[in-house]
Design a protein around this motif. Structure first.
Motif, PDB file in Angstrom:
ATOM      1  N   GLN A 107       2.872   5.655  -5.290  1.00 40.32           N
ATOM      2  CA  GLN A 107       1.435   5.552  -5.578  1.00 40.32           C
ATOM      3  C   GLN A 107       1.151   6.182  -6.937  1.00 40.32           C
ATOM      4  O   GLN A 107       1.526   7.331  -7.187  1.00 40.32           O
ATOM      5  CB  GLN A 107       0.624   6.266  -4.482  1.00 40.32           C
TER       6      GLN A 107
ATOM      7  N   PHE B  44      -5.206  -1.506  -1.374  1.00 42.93           N
ATOM      8  CA  PHE B  44      -4.254  -2.514  -0.911  1.00 42.93           C
ATOM      9  C   PHE B  44      -3.998  -3.484  -2.055  1.00 42.93           C
ATOM     10  O   PHE B  44      -4.934  -3.964  -2.690  1.00 42.93           O
ATOM     11  CB  PHE B  44      -4.810  -3.273   0.299  1.00 42.93           C
TER      12      PHE B  44
ATOM     13  N   GLN C 169       0.870  -1.177   0.000  1.00 44.99           N
ATOM     14  CA  GLN C 169       0.000   0.000   0.000  1.00 44.99           C
ATOM     15  C   GLN C 169       0.906   1.225   0.000  1.00 44.99           C
ATOM     16  O   GLN C 169       1.785   1.347   0.832  1.00 44.99           O
ATOM     17  CB  GLN C 169      -0.878  -0.081   1.261  1.00 44.99           C
TER      18      GLN C 169
END
Ligand code: 5GP
Length: 139
Positions: free
Chosen positions: A96, A103, A88
């Motif tokens: 990201q 997740f 994550q």
């Protein structure tokens, strides 16, 4: 990170983009990653508009991690992978790429290296077949 309503997972949650679903309830959605880092790579997202782990309400976070555990058990059973990476990322600087909390459930097998993050699109028929098995294995 501010929330962008037009991120790809927000569109999937609104039904504006398709996904290969393995599980859904009032608070969460789980679906196959279309660019899997290993066979069985699955994503779990909350239905709350939260960009990162730091932005989500504790109750929704609890629901999301519980579903992650449940889906991870099914992914492990179906793939037979002895290891599972649960990952994550928070913020672009941390890796990201989609700014809606999620997740990753990534099966790990001895001696197998992971494909690069978000690099190769999988065969959709194979992903669909895997998703059906994961759905059937959910308890
Ligand atoms: P992040 O880098 O934000 O942690 O991961 C985003 C993940 O979403 C990547 O593993 C990438 O392969 C996956 N992904 C990106 N676009 C789509 C999409 O349109 N559908 C699905 N199912 N997965 C996506």
């Amino acid at each position: 990170m501010s929330y962008d309503n037009n991120n790809v997972f927000a569109k999937i949650l609104r039904g504006e983009l398709p996904c290969i679903r393995v599980y859904e309830d009032e608070q969460t959605l789980a679906f196959m990653d279309i660019m899997p880092q290993s066979e069985g790579h699955t994503l779990v997202v909350p239905k709350e508009a939260a960009a990162t782990l730091l932005d989500i309400s504790p109750a929704m976070l609890a629901a999301t991690i519980q579903v992650t555990q449940r889906v991870a058990k099914a992914v492990k059973q179906v793939t037979g992978a002895p290891g599972l990476l649960i990952a994550q990322f928070n913020g672009a600087e941390a890796g990201q790429t989609v700014p809606h909390l999620h997740f990753h459930i990534i099966p790990r097998r001895g001696g197998e290296s992971l494909r690069h993050h978000a690099s190769e699109t999988a065969d959709m028929a194979q992903l669909q077949a895997l998703a059906e098995k994961i759905k059937a294995a959910l308890i």
